[in-house]
Design a protein around this motif. Structure first.
Motif, PDB file in Angstrom:
ATOM      1  N   GLY A  12       0.785  -1.226   0.000  1.00 57.10           N
ATOM      2  CA  GLY A  12       0.000   0.000   0.000  1.00 57.10           C
ATOM      3  C   GLY A  12       0.815   1.273   0.000  1.00 57.10           C
ATOM      4  N   SER A  13       2.097   1.167  -0.344  1.00 58.48           N
ATOM      5  CA  SER A  13       2.960   2.344  -0.345  1.00 58.48           C
ATOM      6  C   SER A  13       3.940   2.251  -1.507  1.00 58.48           C
ATOM      7  CB  SER A  13       3.727   2.426   0.975  1.00 58.48           C
ATOM      8  OG  SER A  13       4.616   3.501   0.956  1.00 58.48           O
ATOM      9  N   VAL A  14       3.568   2.861  -2.620  1.00 62.42           N
ATOM     10  CA  VAL A  14       4.413   2.822  -3.810  1.00 62.42           C
ATOM     11  C   VAL A  14       5.242   4.099  -3.864  1.00 62.42           C
ATOM     12  CG1 VAL A  14       4.443   2.668  -6.323  1.00 62.42           C
ATOM     13  CG2 VAL A  14       2.677   1.454  -5.028  1.00 62.42           C
ATOM     14  N   PRO A  15       6.576   3.954  -3.819  1.00 67.17           N
ATOM     15  CA  PRO A  15       7.422   5.148  -3.887  1.00 67.17           C
ATOM     16  C   PRO A  15       7.306   5.831  -5.246  1.00 67.17           C
ATOM     17  CG  PRO A  15       8.766   3.153  -3.680  1.00 67.17           C
ATOM     18  CD  PRO A  15       7.343   2.729  -3.682  1.00 67.17           C
ATOM     19  N   ARG A  16       7.477   7.120  -5.245  1.00 64.23           N
ATOM     20  CA  ARG A  16       7.388   7.899  -6.473  1.00 64.23           C
ATOM     21  C   ARG A  16       8.380   7.405  -7.517  1.00 64.23           C
ATOM     22  NH1 ARG A  16       4.475  12.338  -8.592  1.00 64.23           N
ATOM     23  NH2 ARG A  16       5.241  12.357 -10.718  1.00 64.23           N
ATOM     24  N   SER A  17       9.552   6.961  -7.080  1.00 70.25           N
ATOM     25  CA  SER A  17      10.546   6.459  -8.030  1.00 70.25           C
ATOM     26  C   SER A  17      10.022   5.246  -8.791  1.00 70.25           C
ATOM     27  CB  SER A  17      11.858   6.129  -7.319  1.00 70.25           C
ATOM     28  OG  SER A  17      11.645   5.117  -6.347  1.00 70.25           O
ATOM     29  N   SER A  18       9.257   4.395  -8.136  1.00 67.69           N
ATOM     30  CA  SER A  18       8.665   3.237  -8.813  1.00 67.69           C
ATOM     31  C   SER A  18       7.588   3.666  -9.794  1.00 67.69           C
ATOM     32  CB  SER A  18       8.072   2.255  -7.795  1.00 67.69           C
ATOM     33  OG  SER A  18       9.082   1.656  -7.036  1.00 67.69           O
ATOM     34  N   VAL A  19       6.776   4.638  -9.395  1.00 67.76           N
ATOM     35  CA  VAL A  19       5.736   5.165 -10.290  1.00 67.76           C
ATOM     36  C   VAL A  19       6.398   5.761 -11.526  1.00 67.76           C
ATOM     37  CG1 VAL A  19       3.926   6.904 -10.561  1.00 67.76           C
ATOM     38  CG2 VAL A  19       4.071   5.576  -8.447  1.00 67.76           C
ATOM     39  N   ASP A  20       7.452   6.524 -11.334  1.00 63.01           N
ATOM     40  CA  ASP A  20       8.146   7.155 -12.454  1.00 63.01           C
ATOM     41  C   ASP A  20       8.776   6.109 -13.371  1.00 63.01           C
ATOM     42  OD1 ASP A  20       7.392   9.648 -11.548  1.00 63.01           O
ATOM     43  OD2 ASP A  20       9.357  10.135 -10.699  1.00 63.01           O
ATOM     44  N   ARG A  21       9.433   5.116 -12.786  1.00 67.19           N
ATOM     45  CA  ARG A  21      10.081   4.064 -13.583  1.00 67.19           C
ATOM     46  C   ARG A  21       9.039   3.307 -14.408  1.00 67.19           C
ATOM     47  NH1 ARG A  21      12.713   1.658  -9.725  1.00 67.19           N
ATOM     48  NH2 ARG A  21      11.094   0.142  -9.265  1.00 67.19           N
ATOM     49  N   TYR A  22       7.941   2.915 -13.789  1.00 65.23           N
ATOM     50  CA  TYR A  22       6.878   2.202 -14.483  1.00 65.23           C
ATOM     51  C   TYR A  22       6.305   3.078 -15.599  1.00 65.23           C
ATOM     52  CZ  TYR A  22       2.568  -0.391 -15.323  1.00 65.23           C
ATOM     53  OH  TYR A  22       1.546  -1.088 -15.905  1.00 65.23           O
ATOM     54  N   SER A  23       6.102   4.334 -15.316  1.00 67.56           N
ATOM     55  CA  SER A  23       5.532   5.251 -16.303  1.00 67.56           C
ATOM     56  C   SER A  23       6.412   5.341 -17.543  1.00 67.56           C
ATOM     57  CB  SER A  23       5.356   6.648 -15.693  1.00 67.56           C
ATOM     58  OG  SER A  23       4.459   6.626 -14.609  1.00 67.56           O
ATOM     59  N   VAL A  24       7.717   5.449 -17.351  1.00 68.55           N
ATOM     60  CA  VAL A  24       8.639   5.545 -18.487  1.00 68.55           C
ATOM     61  C   VAL A  24       8.599   4.259 -19.309  1.00 68.55           C
ATOM     62  CG1 VAL A  24      11.076   5.750 -19.163  1.00 68.55           C
ATOM     63  CG2 VAL A  24      10.133   7.266 -17.411  1.00 68.55           C
TER      64      VAL A  24
END
Length: 128
Positions: A12-24
């Motif tokens: 339940g806690s996704v770091p912003r770096s993971s969101v950014d990496r997935y997005s790219v």
């Protein structure tokens, strides 16, 4: 599949770096198409995957339409910059894919290009 992202989502806690990496990663196909053809006509499924991820993070409370659009634009731009920065590897991948090579052979072509070898050596095989 990104095990770190999956673990973070379960917790339940996704770091912003993971969101950014997935997005790219998700937007890279769109960026690649635009790089090769000057525009991207496909990518609807990729965009929908990104929207699903972002709206699932906290029930959609933090990710409204404007933030999702900005994230998608940022990710596509970042992917395009990575492609341009590593153009020989991208070209080796495109060539391997066009030749119908296996995923493993495609990875080897990328790695060879990143080492400065151009990736051509792997393209002569059967692609198995």
């Amino acid at each position: 599949f990104d095990p770190l992202l999956a673990d973070a989502m379960r917790a339940g806690s996704v770091p912003r770096s993971s969101v950014d990496r997935y997005s790219v990663v998700v937007m890279a196909g769109i960026a690649a198409e635009a790089e090769l053809h000057g525009q991207a006509e496909g990518g609807r499924a990729d965009e929908q995957a990104l929207v699903r991820l972002l709206t699932s993070l906290d029930g959609g409370r933090s990710w409204d339409y404007a933030k999702i659009t900005n994230q998608a634009r940022w990710a596509a731009s970042s992917a395009a910059l990575l492609i341009r920065a590593h153009r020989p590897a991208f070209d080796a991948l495109v060539e391997a894919l066009a030749a119908g090579r296996s995923v493993g052979t495609c990875v080897m072509a990328i790695e060879e290009a990143l080492r400065g070898g151009g990736g051509e050596a792997q393209l002569g095989g059967s692609g198995a």
